[in-house]
Write a protein that holds these residues in place. Sequence first.
Motif, short mmCIF file in Angstrom:
data_model
loop_
_atom_site.label_atom_id
_atom_site.label_comp_id
_atom_site.label_asym_id
_atom_site.label_seq_id
_atom_site.Cartn_x
_atom_site.Cartn_y
_atom_site.Cartn_z
N PHE A 206 0.83 -1.21 0.00
CA PHE A 206 0.00 0.00 0.00
C PHE A 206 0.87 1.26 0.00
CE2 PHE A 206 -3.80 -2.26 2.20
CZ PHE A 206 -4.36 -2.57 0.96
N LEU A 207 1.94 1.23 0.83
CA LEU A 207 2.80 2.42 0.91
C LEU A 207 3.56 2.65 -0.39
CD1 LEU A 207 4.15 2.37 4.57
CD2 LEU A 207 2.41 3.84 3.57
N GLU A 208 4.04 1.54 -1.00
CA GLU A 208 4.76 1.67 -2.28
C GLU A 208 3.83 2.25 -3.35
OE1 GLU A 208 7.80 -2.12 -1.58
OE2 GLU A 208 6.05 -2.35 -2.90
N ASP A 209 2.61 1.74 -3.39
CA ASP A 209 1.65 2.22 -4.39
C ASP A 209 1.29 3.68 -4.14
OD1 ASP A 209 1.71 -0.24 -5.56
OD2 ASP A 209 -0.17 -0.95 -4.66
N TRP A 210 1.13 4.01 -2.84
CA TRP A 210 0.78 5.40 -2.50
C TRP A 210 1.91 6.34 -2.92
CZ3 TRP A 210 -3.34 8.06 -1.57
CH2 TRP A 210 -3.23 9.33 -1.01
N ASN A 211 3.17 5.96 -2.65
CA ASN A 211 4.32 6.81 -3.03
C ASN A 211 4.44 6.97 -4.53
OD1 ASN A 211 5.08 7.48 -0.45
ND2 ASN A 211 6.34 5.65 -0.19
N ARG A 212 4.16 5.87 -5.27
CA ARG A 212 4.17 5.95 -6.75
C ARG A 212 3.12 6.95 -7.22
NH1 ARG A 212 5.89 0.80 -7.33
NH2 ARG A 212 3.82 -0.06 -6.82
N TYR A 213 1.94 6.90 -6.60
CA TYR A 213 0.82 7.79 -6.95
C TYR A 213 1.19 9.25 -6.65
CZ TYR A 213 -3.66 10.12 -5.97
OH TYR A 213 -4.69 11.00 -5.91
N ASN A 215 4.16 10.55 -6.41
CA ASN A 215 5.28 11.06 -7.24
C ASN A 215 5.00 10.94 -8.72
OD1 ASN A 215 6.70 11.50 -4.87
ND2 ASN A 215 7.46 9.39 -4.84
N ARG A 216 3.70 10.75 -9.07
CA ARG A 216 3.38 10.55 -10.50
C ARG A 216 3.76 11.80 -11.30
NH1 ARG A 216 -0.85 11.97 -7.61
NH2 ARG A 216 -2.45 13.38 -8.42
N GLY A 217 4.19 11.57 -12.52
CA GLY A 217 4.70 12.57 -13.43
C GLY A 217 3.99 13.84 -13.45
#
Length: 217
Positions: A206-213, A215-217
């Motif tokens: 969940f945290l990895e997905d949240w951080n990806r979201y 930091n999205r372009g």
Amino acid sequence: MKLFLDTADVSQIREACSWGVISGVTTNPTLVSKQKNMDFKELVKEICEIVDGPVSAEVVSLDVDGMVKEAMEFSKIDPRVVIKIPMTKEGMSATKRLSSEGIRVNVTLVFSAAQAILAAEAGATYISLFMGRLDDVGEDSIAVLENIVAMKENYGFESQILAASIRHPYHVVQAALVGADVATVPFAVLEKLFNHPLTDVGIKRFLEDWNRYRNRG
Ligand code: G3P
């Protein structure tokens, strides 16, 4: 089923209580003996200040008058104090006397349904069945616990069945499944109850997905 903490270690009690899952504490002379620098009554008083629930303190006298005298002294420490009394003839006499005066008793060192009947008749508020120590001598603690719960249901005894001498999380689950009212657990077992590898994996993902979201372009 309620969870009590089986320890006299104030820092463990403080930490476990902060998790919001503990409804009481049980101590015994062995657990108290580990708190070398604390006076017993001061220790019980401090535990009562932390715990919003019953705190069991055990007598060490073996005669009826001695047990009742200790119980009266412990009762003055705090209204939360429950007197822990061993399953003996003298212990049941003391339990009857104390329960008749409205003092709550936790009958300890119970290893059979027969003993549990006696504790219930004497007016115990809690009946502590020692699961781990029964298993240690090759008996089936869960079968004994099941019989005690059935006996309570058959006759409507008001005593609460307390699963003690808990050694692992599965003891706790088994106790709940057969209908124990309380399980008193050591700190290490309580910590283990929280653990599941899929919870850790889930939080990480969940945290990895949240951080990806984020930091999205
Ligand atoms: O407090 C009584 C009981 O829980 C003791 O457990 O591990 O010494 O058998 P244990």
